[in-house]
Design an enzyme around this catalytic site. Structure first.
Site, mmCIF file in Angstrom:
data_model
loop_
_atom_site.group_PDB
_atom_site.id
_atom_site.type_symbol
_atom_site.label_atom_id
_atom_site.label_comp_id
_atom_site.label_asym_id
_atom_site.label_seq_id
_atom_site.Cartn_x
_atom_site.Cartn_y
_atom_site.Cartn_z
ATOM 1 N N ARG A 73 8.410 2.053 -6.610
ATOM 2 C CA ARG A 73 8.955 1.266 -5.509
ATOM 3 C C ARG A 73 10.201 1.953 -4.941
ATOM 4 O O ARG A 73 10.987 2.557 -5.677
ATOM 5 C CB ARG A 73 9.333 -0.118 -6.063
ATOM 6 C CG ARG A 73 9.819 -1.131 -5.044
ATOM 7 C CD ARG A 73 8.711 -1.636 -4.189
ATOM 8 N NE ARG A 73 9.070 -2.852 -3.468
ATOM 9 C CZ ARG A 73 8.417 -3.268 -2.391
ATOM 10 N NH1 ARG A 73 7.380 -2.588 -1.916
ATOM 11 N NH2 ARG A 73 8.759 -4.380 -1.785
ATOM 12 N N THR A 75 0.333 -1.583 4.385
ATOM 13 C CA THR A 75 0.134 -1.389 2.945
ATOM 14 C C THR A 75 -1.349 -1.096 2.753
ATOM 15 O O THR A 75 -2.161 -1.452 3.606
ATOM 16 C CB THR A 75 0.550 -2.671 2.186
ATOM 17 O OG1 THR A 75 1.916 -2.941 2.467
ATOM 18 C CG2 THR A 75 0.398 -2.546 0.680
ATOM 19 N N THR A 99 2.614 1.541 -0.014
ATOM 20 C CA THR A 99 3.124 0.851 1.176
ATOM 21 C C THR A 99 4.240 1.630 1.848
ATOM 22 O O THR A 99 4.997 2.347 1.183
ATOM 23 C CB THR A 99 3.651 -0.552 0.794
ATOM 24 O OG1 THR A 99 4.070 -1.237 1.975
ATOM 25 C CG2 THR A 99 4.819 -0.489 -0.175
ATOM 26 N N ASN A 114 5.576 -0.584 4.118
ATOM 27 C CA ASN A 114 5.895 -1.958 4.536
ATOM 28 C C ASN A 114 5.222 -2.303 5.850
ATOM 29 O O ASN A 114 4.022 -2.496 5.872
ATOM 30 C CB ASN A 114 7.393 -2.231 4.545
ATOM 31 C CG ASN A 114 7.653 -3.733 4.596
ATOM 32 O OD1 ASN A 114 6.792 -4.513 4.214
ATOM 33 N ND2 ASN A 114 8.817 -4.149 5.057
ATOM 34 N N ASP A 142 11.900 -6.142 2.703
ATOM 35 C CA ASP A 142 11.333 -6.958 1.621
ATOM 36 C C ASP A 142 12.425 -7.620 0.776
ATOM 37 O O ASP A 142 12.130 -8.458 -0.073
ATOM 38 C CB ASP A 142 10.410 -6.123 0.727
ATOM 39 C CG ASP A 142 8.967 -6.101 1.240
ATOM 40 O OD1 ASP A 142 8.631 -6.958 2.083
ATOM 41 O OD2 ASP A 142 8.191 -5.248 0.807
ATOM 42 N N SER A 149 8.287 -7.169 -4.148
ATOM 43 C CA SER A 149 7.022 -6.836 -3.495
ATOM 44 C C SER A 149 5.985 -7.912 -3.782
ATOM 45 O O SER A 149 6.106 -8.669 -4.750
ATOM 46 C CB SER A 149 6.526 -5.493 -4.043
ATOM 47 O OG SER A 149 5.222 -5.224 -3.606
ATOM 48 N N SER A 150 4.947 -7.949 -2.955
ATOM 49 C CA SER A 150 3.789 -8.814 -3.229
ATOM 50 C C SER A 150 2.590 -8.015 -3.702
ATOM 51 O O SER A 150 1.520 -8.589 -3.942
ATOM 52 C CB SER A 150 3.402 -9.588 -1.965
ATOM 53 O OG SER A 150 4.423 -10.470 -1.606
ATOM 54 N N GLY A 167 -1.357 -6.522 2.692
ATOM 55 C CA GLY A 167 -1.199 -7.800 3.397
ATOM 56 C C GLY A 167 0.003 -8.644 3.030
ATOM 57 O O GLY A 167 -0.029 -9.858 3.218
HETATM 58 N N1 GLY Z 1 5.791 -4.164 1.591
HETATM 59 C C1 GLY Z 1 4.857 -5.097 1.135
HETATM 60 C C2 GLY Z 1 5.050 -5.506 -0.257
HETATM 61 O O1 GLY Z 1 5.518 -4.717 -1.045
HETATM 62 O O2 GLY Z 1 4.762 -6.617 -0.596
#
Ligand code: GLY
Length: 576
Positions: free
Chosen positions: A115, A384, A402, A404, A426, A457-458, A478
């Site tokens: 990340r 992403t 990603t 983003n 984020d 992050s998601s 997404g």
């Molecule tokens: N940038 C999307 C995520 O990390 O959730």
């Protein structure tokens, strides 16, 4: 007749068509419009030994090439990830970051966290100070976090792969040199990006990524990016973080108002973390720990709904959607307060994914939409991409990368072709108010901006085991919708007995607590919407939940691998 699956039996009780064909027909029928996503849903690709599924054929072929050259799933995933950064640069690439969930055949598992990090000069009020340009956390230099992708992918190959970094970079270098055809999915972005204000402010990005006259069939070459990848192949990952490439990244960032320094790049380190583990109806789930919110949030939802009879309520029914949406609201409310970078705050993962916590939350869910108090967070994300790999030895990798937003910060490094992320958005960028998406921040969030910290992050790369054996590999793009889309794909496959292609294609919904409404893909029958509204939900119909799940299922009897790319994207599953 509200369940899409029960519609199939009503409309075609004695049909000789395969269930999936009926499903597709019903989706078309129910939506009253052609829904290309479902119409294009393929049969799963089949493989006896190995499988690669990604949102772009160039990436899938890169992975297959590595496997055929004797590499393992890690080599294949890394090659595919580098190639995807060339083929789908608006979504992922070496200017961003990502997560790899690796499960080896010998039972070891690791969550490799590449990340981005906040620059050392970042402060909690970075985006709330006076005099900032508009959209500072999403557009231009201030939006850029220290990229982690190159260090992370190189570490993966070094620790868990069998090929060299130069070998796994070769397909990406070829793709950047020879060019990649734009494709229908990427062409969808053209109207968005070819606006005069973007072209004037980010001429290098416009020149490389979407020159005038670009169409879906245009072949895009990226010689500057090929040069960068060649240098990394030759000199190793430090060539990205020190020396002339690092200096060019910093110069481009600072020329666009950013605060990234060469010291930030030199200090960047990927992290090896323990995957977060949970159980659901006899399955073992391995998924991504913080700084991803995906694993914890998904396990929280699965725990909340575990004791309910989903099979009886049916896929796509208002009863199922209501229950899952209510569970999502509670889990996303926890996410907004408690989740962030574990190197900066104590994250109560064990409590959040405990069955006891889930039981408490389940007791608060009734027959009608309930009020869940708390803050909100960012809504949308198209920048992403996910890919899944399984090899003949039984190794599996789920990778999500990603930058983003689509095209990230829009800043491209001149001479090196690196499109830089806008991952700083984020974070909770405005603790007192709402961000640019109209979403609420919170001062006690674990996800406030701090120097060196990873934004929440998601991304939810996920691997499912049963009795210690591989059963499923999945993930998606997404933003927050990743969590729901991966969750629903698992439920479609394991609770509602759909094959992997049906599970990926089946109409989706999404709830993320704030805004307090269910987004429902257009293919759901109208009476599902009416029944949800009767329960007190606000429902917003959308053409598409903007996610792209890339999944592999393993047949528990035969061991056959079945791969399915999301028909909402331009993907390819290939096995052998
Ligand atoms: N940038 C999307 C995520 O990390 O959730």
């Amino acid at each position: 007749m509200e369940s899409i699956r029960s519609l199939i039996s009503v409309l075609a009780p004695n049909s000789v068509l395969a269930p999936k064909t009926c499903l597709i027909a019903v989706c078309l029928f129910a939506s009253g419009a052609l829904m290309p996503a479902y119409a294009a849903a393929p049969e799963p690709a089949r493989g006896e030994r190995a499988m690669v599924v990604s949102p772009h054929a160039v990436a899938t072929e890169a992975g297959i090439e590595m496997l055929e050259a004797g590499g393992n799933a890690v080599d294949a995933a890394v090659a595919a990830a580098f190639a995807l950064g060339v083929a789908q640069p608006q979504s992922t690439g070496i200017g961003g970051g990502g997560f790899l969930l690796i499960r080896l055949a010998d039972g070891r598992a690791v969550a490799l966290d590449a990340r981005e990090t906040a620059p050392a000069a970042a402060t909690v009020d970075l985006y709330t100070r006076e005099g900032l340009p508009p959209r500072a956390s999403t557009l231009g230099g201030l939006a850029i976090g220290t990229p982690g992708m190159v260090a992370g992918l190189a570490l993966a190959v070094e620790e868990y792969g069998t090929l060299s970094l130069a070998q796994v970079l070769a397909p990406a270098i070829r793709a950047a040199e020879d060019g990649v055809v734009f494709g229908a999915y990427q062409a969808r972005f053209l109207g968005f990006v070819q606006r005069p204000e973007f072209v004037a402010r980010f001429p290098e990005t416009a020149r490389i990524q979407f020159p005038p006259g670009t169409t879906a069939s245009t072949r895009k070459r990226q010689p500057e990016l090929a040069r960068t990848l060649r240098k990394i192949a030759q000199d190793g990952p430090r060539a990205f973080y020190e020396g002339e490439i690092a200096e060019a990244i910093v110069a481009a960032t600072q020329a666009n108002g950013g605060i990234l320094t060469t010291a930030d790049l030199a200090a960047y380190q990927p992290r090896l973390r323990e995957p977060v583990r949970g159980t659901y109806r006899g399955l073992e789930l391995l998924t991504f720990p913080p700084p991803s919110s995906g694993g914890v949030t998904m396990l929280e939802v699965l725990n909340i709904i575990e004791a309910d009879d989903l099979a009886a309520s049916g896929a796509g029914s208002s009863a199922s959607i209501h229950l899952i949406a209510e569970a999502l609201k509670w889990a996303f409310a926890d996410r907004a307060v408690h989740l962030g970078d574990p190197d900066f705050a104590e994250i109560p993962v064990a409590r959040l994914i405990s069955k006891a916590h889930a039981k408490e939350l389940r007791s608060r869910i009734g027959e009608r939409a309930g009020a869940v108090e708390g803050p909100g967070y960012a809504v949308d994300d198209k920048g992403t991409a996910h890919l899944s790999v399984a090899d003949a030895a039984g190794n599996a990798v789920a990778f999500t990368g990603t930058i983003n937003g689509p095209f990230g910060s829009f800043v491209t490094v001149p001479g090196w072709g690196i499109l830089l992320n806008n991952e700083m958005d984020d974070f909770v960028t405005d603790p007192e108010g709402t961000n640019l998406y109209g979403l609420q921040g919170r001062r006690d969030s674990a996800n406030l901006v701090e120097p060196g910290k990873r934004p929440l992050s998601s991304m939810s790369p996920t691997i499912v085991l049963q009795d210690g054996r591989l059963r499923f590999v999945a993930g998606s793009n997404g933003g927050p919708r990743i969590i729901t889309s991966v969750l629903l794909t698992l439920l479609h496959h394991f609770d509602w007995d759909m094959d992997v292609a049906e599970a990926v294609s089946f109409p989706r919904f999404h709830h993320q607590w704030r805004p307090d409404r269910i987004q429902l893909e257009g293919a759901h029958p109208a009476d599902v919407q009416m029944a949800l509204e009767a329960r007190g939900h606000e429902v917003k119909r959308v053409d598409e939940i903007t996610t792209g799940v890339q999944a592999i299922a393993v047949d528990p009897e035969t061991g056959e691998l079945r791969g399915a790319p999301d028909p909402r994207r331009d993907g390819l599953a290939k096995g052998y």
